[in-house]
Write an enzyme that holds these catalytic residues in place. Structure first.
Site, PDB file in Angstrom:
ATOM      1  CB  CYS A 184       2.692   5.226   7.228  1.00 43.80           C
ATOM      2  SG  CYS A 184       3.198   6.930   7.137  1.00 43.80           S
TER       3      CYS A 184
ATOM      4  CG  HIS B 106      -1.346   5.015   8.182  1.00 40.75           C
ATOM      5  ND1 HIS B 106      -0.902   5.687   9.296  1.00 40.75           N
ATOM      6  CD2 HIS B 106      -0.821   5.670   7.114  1.00 40.75           C
ATOM      7  CE1 HIS B 106      -0.145   6.705   8.917  1.00 40.75           C
ATOM      8  NE2 HIS B 106      -0.088   6.719   7.602  1.00 40.75           N
TER       9      HIS B 106
ATOM     10  CG  ASN C 231       0.526  10.247   8.302  1.00 42.18           C
ATOM     11  OD1 ASN C 231       0.924   9.401   9.107  1.00 42.18           O
ATOM     12  ND2 ASN C 231       0.726  10.147   6.997  1.00 42.18           N
TER      13      ASN C 231
END
Ligand code: ACO
Length: 328
Positions: free
Chosen positions: A113, A255, A285
């Protein structure tokens, strides 16, 4: 190295299939309320006939169209992904071929990520004055999810986003102002996915034979604690390098892992709600794709203007964290 780092275009691509929290309740013991309250997620896009490569190609084509640049003007293509279609060829060379960017060198990076912000640092260091790069985050995390494990399946989504970045001193309006990166490899076991089986005829290892090792396994609490501690620290370090205060920053493009993490970072750094854009409700996500998807939407909705100072921050598997300060 140049301080010119100008974002000329931004784009996103999402799979057409959207899966709501309600639909997930048919696969696992969960509820729309639990997912919304604990994560802020309402739905996510899931690739059906799309792939990590096709989503990345769509983003690359849009970036070229928006900037009116020929593909042959691109010098560098980086795709940040932890869910490539192949280990080789990597995603970026396939993008290079699809758009005809013959002059560009192309490779993937995997920092989970945090991949997109690590890619920003590489672009910044690689580009010589006059050169141009495509930086794309593209993920089909749905292939790494055990769709019956409620502790992880509700969190992830598929998608891609990217930037066209130039260091051309004649056209560049933006600047690189600072960056901070850190890796915590000793904590890597708190978040794993995609273990490769060892299948040679002499292997005595059994790890990988269990298909669950392919899917995400996460100690959510540990990753949560890591994120809420290390993200504010990383942002502070990057701002210090840029000699800026958090109040100088128009928006923090964080993020999108969990709305609670974003809010906690905002509280720790004393940020205003308007400084913390969020779109996790629609996408979940999307790992390396989450910041560029969010940024492309902010630009499309005119939430950022040329000259604004912005922070991009990624965190996750590795465990890894990184923050970048730029002027747009
Ligand atoms: N539906 C209903 N109940 C659930 C679900 C679900 N989907 N998942 C877990 N639960 C239950 C648990 O079993 C537990 O029940 P119990 O109290 O009876 O034992 C209860 O809910 C609480 O579980 P926790 O795990 O303590 O819940 P928490 O508040 O920590 O939220 C979450 C979990 C959302 C995963 C959170 O820890 C988190 O966001 N962690 C960070 C994840 C992250 O940021 N990842 C980013 C990196 S990803 C990357 O790099 C690819």
């Amino acid at each position: 190295m140049t301080t010119n780092f100008s974002i000329l275009a931004s784009a996103k691509a999402l799979p057409t299939t959207k899966v709501t929290n309600q639909e997930l309740t048919q696969l696992m013991a969960t509820s729309d309320d639990w997912i919304k309250q604990r994560t802020g997620i309402r739905s996510r896009h899931v690739a059906t006939d799309e792939t990590t490569t096709s989503l990345a190609v769509s983003v690359a084509q849009q970036l070229l169209q928006q900037s009116r640049l020929a593909a042959t003007a691109i010098d560098l293509i980086i795709v940040a992904t932890m869910s490539p279609d192949y280990l080789t060829p990597a995603t970026a060379p396939q993008v290079q071929a699809a758009i005809g960017a013959e002059k560009a060198i192309a490779f993937d990076i995997n920092v989970a990520c945090a991949g997109f912000v690590y890619g920003m640092q590489l672009v910044h260091q690689y580009l010589q004055p006059g050169q141009t790069a495509l930086l794309i985050g593209s993920e089909t995390l749905s292939r790494l999810v055990d769709w019956h494990d409620r502790s992880t399946a509700v969190l992830f989504g598929d998608g891609a986003g990217g930037l066209l970045i130039t260091a051309n001193p004649n056209t560049a309006t933006g600047h690189w102002l600072g960056g901070h990166y850190a890796t915590f490899g000793a904590d890597g076991h708190y978040l794993t996915a995609g273990q490769q089986p060892q299948v040679n005829p002499w292997s005595t290892r059994t790890d990988g034979a269990d298909s669950n090792r392919w899917a995400f396994q996460m100690n959510g609490r540990r990753v949560y604690d890591f994120a809420t501690k290390q993200v504010p620290h990383s942002i502070e370090q990057a701002l210090m390098q840029a000699r800026l205060e958090s109040s100088d920053i128009k928006a923090f493009v964080l993020h999108q892992a969990n709305a609670r993490i974003v809010k906690s970072v905002g509280q720790k750094l004393n940020l205003a709600t308007e400084q913390l854009p969020m779109n996790i409700a629609q996408y979940g996500n999307t790992a390396a794709a989450s910041e560029p998807i969010l940024f492309a939407e902010m630009v499309a909705q005119k939430q950022v203007q040329r000259g604004d100072k912005l922070v991009f921050t990624g965190f996750g598997g590795g465990l890894s964290v990184g923050s970048v300060v730029i002027e747009y």
